[in-house]
Scaffold this active site. Structure first.
Site, short mmCIF file in Angstrom:
data_model
loop_
_atom_site.label_atom_id
_atom_site.label_comp_id
_atom_site.label_asym_id
_atom_site.label_seq_id
_atom_site.Cartn_x
_atom_site.Cartn_y
_atom_site.Cartn_z
N LYS A 23 36.33 31.31 -9.98
CA LYS A 23 35.38 30.19 -9.83
C LYS A 23 35.82 28.99 -10.67
CE LYS A 23 31.01 29.33 -12.25
NZ LYS A 23 31.47 28.43 -13.22
N ASN A 24 36.13 29.24 -11.93
CA ASN A 24 36.40 28.11 -12.81
C ASN A 24 37.73 27.43 -12.49
OD1 ASN A 24 33.91 28.33 -13.94
ND2 ASN A 24 34.59 29.39 -15.80
N ARG A 94 28.23 21.75 -12.97
CA ARG A 94 28.89 21.15 -14.10
C ARG A 94 30.23 20.51 -13.69
NH1 ARG A 94 27.87 19.70 -18.95
NH2 ARG A 94 29.59 19.78 -20.39
N CYS A 118 24.83 25.19 -15.80
CA CYS A 118 24.00 26.11 -16.59
C CYS A 118 23.62 25.47 -17.91
CB CYS A 118 24.79 27.38 -16.91
SG CYS A 118 24.97 28.47 -15.50
N ARG A 123 25.75 20.41 -24.01
CA ARG A 123 27.12 20.49 -23.51
C ARG A 123 27.66 19.06 -23.33
NH1 ARG A 123 27.48 24.70 -18.58
NH2 ARG A 123 29.68 24.75 -19.16
N PRO A 124 28.02 18.43 -24.45
CA PRO A 124 28.46 17.04 -24.36
C PRO A 124 29.80 16.90 -23.63
CG PRO A 124 28.81 17.89 -26.58
CD PRO A 124 28.11 18.98 -25.82
N ILE A 125 30.12 15.67 -23.17
CA ILE A 125 31.43 15.44 -22.55
C ILE A 125 32.17 14.31 -23.28
CG2 ILE A 125 30.86 16.36 -20.26
CD1 ILE A 125 30.56 13.42 -19.32
N ASP A 126 31.84 14.17 -24.58
CA ASP A 126 32.45 13.09 -25.36
C ASP A 126 33.98 13.19 -25.41
OD1 ASP A 126 31.64 15.47 -26.85
OD2 ASP A 126 32.49 14.49 -28.61
N ASP A 315 31.89 33.79 -21.65
CA ASP A 315 31.25 34.13 -20.37
C ASP A 315 31.03 35.63 -20.19
OD1 ASP A 315 31.47 31.43 -19.84
OD2 ASP A 315 33.32 31.64 -18.71
N ILE A 337 31.36 29.44 -29.32
CA ILE A 337 31.54 28.37 -28.32
C ILE A 337 30.19 27.71 -28.00
CG2 ILE A 337 32.52 27.79 -26.04
CD1 ILE A 337 34.62 29.24 -27.68
N ARG A 407 25.74 30.78 -7.71
CA ARG A 407 26.67 29.71 -8.05
C ARG A 407 28.04 30.26 -8.38
NH1 ARG A 407 25.31 27.27 -12.90
NH2 ARG A 407 27.49 26.77 -12.64
N1 EPU Z 1 32.52 20.32 -26.08
C1 EPU Z 1 32.21 19.16 -26.75
N2 EPU Z 1 32.56 17.96 -26.19
C2 EPU Z 1 33.20 17.90 -24.98
C3 EPU Z 1 33.53 19.08 -24.30
C4 EPU Z 1 33.17 20.29 -24.89
O1 EPU Z 1 31.62 19.18 -27.83
O2 EPU Z 1 33.49 16.78 -24.53
C5 EPU Z 1 32.17 21.62 -26.68
C6 EPU Z 1 31.16 22.41 -25.81
O3 EPU Z 1 29.84 21.98 -26.04
C7 EPU Z 1 31.45 23.81 -26.24
C8 EPU Z 1 32.96 23.81 -26.50
O4 EPU Z 1 33.31 22.44 -26.70
O5 EPU Z 1 30.79 24.09 -27.43
C9 EPU Z 1 33.82 24.37 -25.38
O6 EPU Z 1 33.43 23.79 -24.14
P1 EPU Z 1 34.43 23.63 -22.92
O7 EPU Z 1 34.61 22.18 -22.64
O8 EPU Z 1 35.66 24.45 -23.16
O9 EPU Z 1 33.58 24.26 -21.74
P2 EPU Z 1 33.44 23.74 -20.27
O10 EPU Z 1 34.76 23.20 -19.81
O11 EPU Z 1 32.24 22.88 -20.12
C10 EPU Z 1 34.22 25.96 -19.18
C11 EPU Z 1 33.66 26.90 -18.17
C12 EPU Z 1 32.51 27.69 -18.79
C13 EPU Z 1 33.01 28.42 -20.01
C14 EPU Z 1 33.67 27.43 -21.00
C15 EPU Z 1 34.29 28.10 -22.20
C16 EPU Z 1 34.01 25.72 -16.10
C17 EPU Z 1 33.43 24.98 -14.94
N3 EPU Z 1 33.17 26.15 -17.02
O12 EPU Z 1 33.16 25.09 -19.52
O13 EPU Z 1 32.11 28.62 -17.80
O14 EPU Z 1 31.94 29.06 -20.65
O15 EPU Z 1 34.69 26.68 -20.31
O16 EPU Z 1 35.32 28.92 -21.82
O17 EPU Z 1 35.21 25.96 -16.14
C18 EPU Z 1 30.65 30.09 -16.75
O18 EPU Z 1 31.59 30.35 -15.98
O19 EPU Z 1 29.57 30.75 -16.79
C19 EPU Z 1 30.81 28.97 -17.66
C20 EPU Z 1 29.78 28.43 -18.31
#
Ligand code: EPU
Length: 429
Positions: A23-24, A94, A118, A123-126, A315, A337, A407
């Site tokens: 999925k991811n 997401r 979820c 879950r910031p995207i900064d 996960d 995480i 999902r």
């Molecule tokens: N983070 C920030 N700022 C950012 C981006 C991330 O502070 O700009 C923090 C997050 O809040 C978190 C950490 O960094 O504490 C790691 O987040 P990451 O960006 O790696 O997660 P993600 O890309 O949003 C993906 C998977 C998640 C999985 C995480 C960790 C996808 C679509 N989602 O999320 O999958 O938990 O990586 O491996 O690929 C799931 O499949 O159930 C799921 C939530």
């Protein structure tokens, strides 16, 4: 009226289950495919609602999408137009944020709504935004100035390669910046990049299309900008989280089960923990065999800390919690995480588990038998935990909010039925 999943538990399961494409990976491969100027064929696509939402977004952009069979997507971006992505479909998942990197790379601009997904705490995207800015993009928040809408614009002459250090090894930021950087002038270096197998999968597909991405699987990704990408055929890697979920199901309820289409190397941390608590299993090149785990076997307690890959995946900690209700003593799960990813524990408690949360640590004290109850899948992997618990429990479990499960788990009820589970969907008031 709501669709729920009902499971009558405590049945032994046996047989073989084939794991679907990741999925991811898929949710990033689909946006990545629009970077080309020719059709891209993606094989091994899971049947999940996140994919359906992304197809809706592709169509909004004028991309032609064909599904010649249930596992194949042909994405033809030749008629694609530079349009804003502001419909409700964006908020369904997401991963719609991957269109930020893809469209900024392709058109030099994108107006997009805030993604959904979820709730696992903030879950910031900064880091994504900082990466785009480092490549020269101007970031603004039109409409009411809130961050509901983001406008990214490349400078005159396009994005420029640069060195970017990620404060956190974020999966999403690594992939998003990589996609934007594919057409940037010169060299982009992403340091402290995430190393998850899904990132290698996306980079592999982009390289087949003609991109020049090096260092995949290490903490330093180097992207040499190019002018154009072409089409390709790409098979998605197996879903390591779905695989882990079925291994846990087998550990809990199977006499003998094969989980196939797996890359066992992606699951090393999880397999090691399962062996630690006393589960019998074996691996081959592309399968995991779980056998001889008697239903009344008492497992050992353990301590888990989630980590970026190759550590124990966040996960998987939720589904693993269900099995830990069989362990004798106090098990702990520490989240490094998502500190608040413990909404599944109170739900497991409704089924008889003895759980607690202290800061970023979840606690499970066992063994406790589980009984059927009415529970809620608060997020995708909470849903997986509840399905496992439902299979283990005496009596009937009724799971609500199953849209979260749909999902991310490809035909879960069908796969479980084939293994002998008593599981069905029902519409309730
Ligand atoms: N983070 C920030 N700022 C950012 C981006 C991330 O502070 O700009 C923090 C997050 O809040 C978190 C950490 O960094 O504490 C790691 O987040 P990451 O960006 O790696 O997660 P993600 O890309 O949003 C993906 C998977 C998640 C999985 C995480 C960790 C996808 C679509 N989602 O999320 O999958 O938990 O990586 O491996 O690929 C799931 O499949 O159930 C799921 C939530």
């Amino acid at each position: 009226m709501e669709e729920v999943i009902k499971i009558r538990g405590n049945r032994r399961l046996n047989g073989t289950v084939r794991i679907s494409g990741s999925k991811n990976s898929t949710v990033a491969l689909i946006p990545a495919a629009v970077l080309g100027s020719e059709p891209v064929t993606i094989y091994g696509v899971p049947q999940i609602s996140d994919v359906r939402a992304l197809i809706e977004l592709l169509r909004e952009l004028g991309v032609k999408v064909d599904q010649p069979d249930e596992e194949t997507l042909v994405i033809d971006p030749r008629g694609m137009e530079d349009r804003p992505l502001i419909s409700d479909a964006v908020t369904k998942l997401r991963a719609s944020y991957y269109f930020m990197g893809a469209l900024l790379g392709k058109f030099g601009r994108v107006l997009i709504r805030m993604p959904g997904g979820c709730y696992l705490g903030p879950r910031p995207i900064d880091l994504h935004i900082k990466g785009f800015e480092a490549l020269g993009a101007k970031v603004s928040y039109p409409e009411d100035g809130s961050q509901e809408y983001t406008l990214l614009e490349a400078p005159e002459g396009g994005l420029r390669g640069t060195r970017i250090f990620l404060d956190i090894s974020s999966v999403g930021a690594t992939i998003n910046i990589m996609m934007a950087a594919v057409f940037a002038q010169g060299k982009t270096v992403i340091e402290n990049a995430a190393r998850e197998p899904e990132i290698i999968d996306i980079a592999t597909m982009l390289n087949k299309m003609g991109a020049k991405i090096h260092g995949m699987g290490t903490n330093t990704l180097v992207i040499d900008g190019c002018q154009e990408l072409k089409g390709c055929f790409h098979e998605i890697i197996p879903d390591r989280i779905e695989a882990a979920t079925y291994i846990l199901i087998a550990a809990a309820m199977a006499d003998d089960m094969w989980i196939t289409n797996v890359i066992p190397q992606h699951l090393e941390a999880i397999i090691a923990k399962l062996e630690d608590i006393g589960i019998n299993l074996d691996t081959t090149n592309d399968a995991v065999h779980v056998f001889n785990n008697l239903p009344n076997k008492i497992l050992k307690a353990t301590d888990i800390t989630t980590k970026p890959y190759p550590g124990f995946a966040t996960d998987v900690q939720q589904p693993f919690s269900a099995l830990l209700t069989r362990s004798k003593g106090r098990s702990t799960i520490t989240e490094s995480i998502y500190a608040q990813r413990f909404k599944h524990l109170p739900e497991l408690a409704r089924m008889g588990a003895n759980t607690d949360v202290s800061g970023a640590t979840g606690i499970i004290v066992g063994p406790t038998p589980l009984h059927g109850a009415r529970v809620t899948a608060t997020d995708l992997r909470c849903g997986a935990a509840l399905v496992i618990a439902g299979l283990m429990a005496d009596g009937e479990t009724e799971i609500h909010e199953i849209k979260h499960i749909d999902r991310g788990y490809d035909r879960l009820d069908k796969k479980l039925k084939a293994l002998g589970a008593d599981i069905r969907r029902e519409i309730v008031d």
